[in-house]
Design a protein around this motif. Structure first.
Motif, mmCIF file in Angstrom:
data_model
loop_
_atom_site.group_PDB
_atom_site.id
_atom_site.type_symbol
_atom_site.label_atom_id
_atom_site.label_comp_id
_atom_site.label_asym_id
_atom_site.label_seq_id
_atom_site.Cartn_x
_atom_site.Cartn_y
_atom_site.Cartn_z
ATOM 1 N N LEU A 47 10.807 7.960 7.171
ATOM 2 C CA LEU A 47 9.734 8.916 6.917
ATOM 3 C C LEU A 47 8.830 8.458 5.775
ATOM 4 O O LEU A 47 7.609 8.603 5.843
ATOM 5 N N ARG A 48 9.445 7.886 4.734
ATOM 6 C CA ARG A 48 8.665 7.403 3.593
ATOM 7 C C ARG A 48 7.753 6.256 4.018
ATOM 8 O O ARG A 48 6.565 6.232 3.677
ATOM 9 N N GLU A 49 8.291 5.307 4.779
ATOM 10 C CA GLU A 49 7.490 4.163 5.219
ATOM 11 C C GLU A 49 6.396 4.595 6.198
ATOM 12 O O GLU A 49 5.297 4.050 6.170
ATOM 13 N N ALA A 50 6.685 5.588 7.029
ATOM 14 C CA ALA A 50 5.671 6.092 7.961
ATOM 15 C C ALA A 50 4.499 6.707 7.201
ATOM 16 O O ALA A 50 3.357 6.654 7.654
ATOM 17 N N LYS A 51 4.795 7.286 6.048
ATOM 18 C CA LYS A 51 3.749 7.874 5.210
ATOM 19 C C LYS A 51 3.030 6.796 4.394
ATOM 20 O O LYS A 51 1.969 7.041 3.829
ATOM 21 N N GLY A 52 3.617 5.597 4.349
ATOM 22 C CA GLY A 52 2.989 4.480 3.644
ATOM 23 C C GLY A 52 3.099 4.553 2.138
ATOM 24 O O GLY A 52 2.192 4.107 1.426
ATOM 25 N N ILE A 53 4.208 5.108 1.636
ATOM 26 C CA ILE A 53 4.374 5.200 0.182
ATOM 27 C C ILE A 53 5.641 4.481 -0.256
ATOM 28 O O ILE A 53 6.597 4.323 0.510
ATOM 29 N N SER A 54 5.644 4.063 -1.500
ATOM 30 C CA SER A 54 6.793 3.370 -2.081
ATOM 31 C C SER A 54 7.822 4.384 -2.575
ATOM 32 O O SER A 54 7.535 5.584 -2.682
ATOM 33 N N GLN A 55 8.998 3.871 -2.914
ATOM 34 C CA GLN A 55 10.005 4.736 -3.518
ATOM 35 C C GLN A 55 9.488 5.316 -4.834
ATOM 36 O O GLN A 55 9.737 6.484 -5.144
#
Length: 71
Positions: free
Chosen positions: A7-15
């Motif tokens: 979900l985080r990668e789909a949103k294109g954001i880093s940790q």
């Protein structure tokens, strides 16, 4: 394992960005993504879900929902 990384990668954001948006430590996010922490506390899951623009249920693996429906 949680679907957090997906979900985080789909949103294109880093940790780090997710940490900033949610108030959850980057180390906690990393451990959850690697499966070193099996399940976050409810308040942590709620903050992550809000930051990702999804429901807490969306963080759960697909197999979890299937098992709940069968039981």
């Amino acid at each position: 394992m949680l679907r957090l990384r997906e979900l985080r990668e789909a949103k294109g954001i880093s940790q780090q960005e997710l940490s900033r948006l949610s108030g959850v430590k980057t180390s906690t996010i990393g451990m959850l993504e690697l499966g070193r922490r099996a399940c976050p506390r409810l308040d942590t899951a709620q903050r992550l879900a809000f930051a990702l623009g999804c429901k807490v249920d969306d963080l759960l693996p697909d197999s979890f929902g299937a098992a709940e429906k069968e039981g």
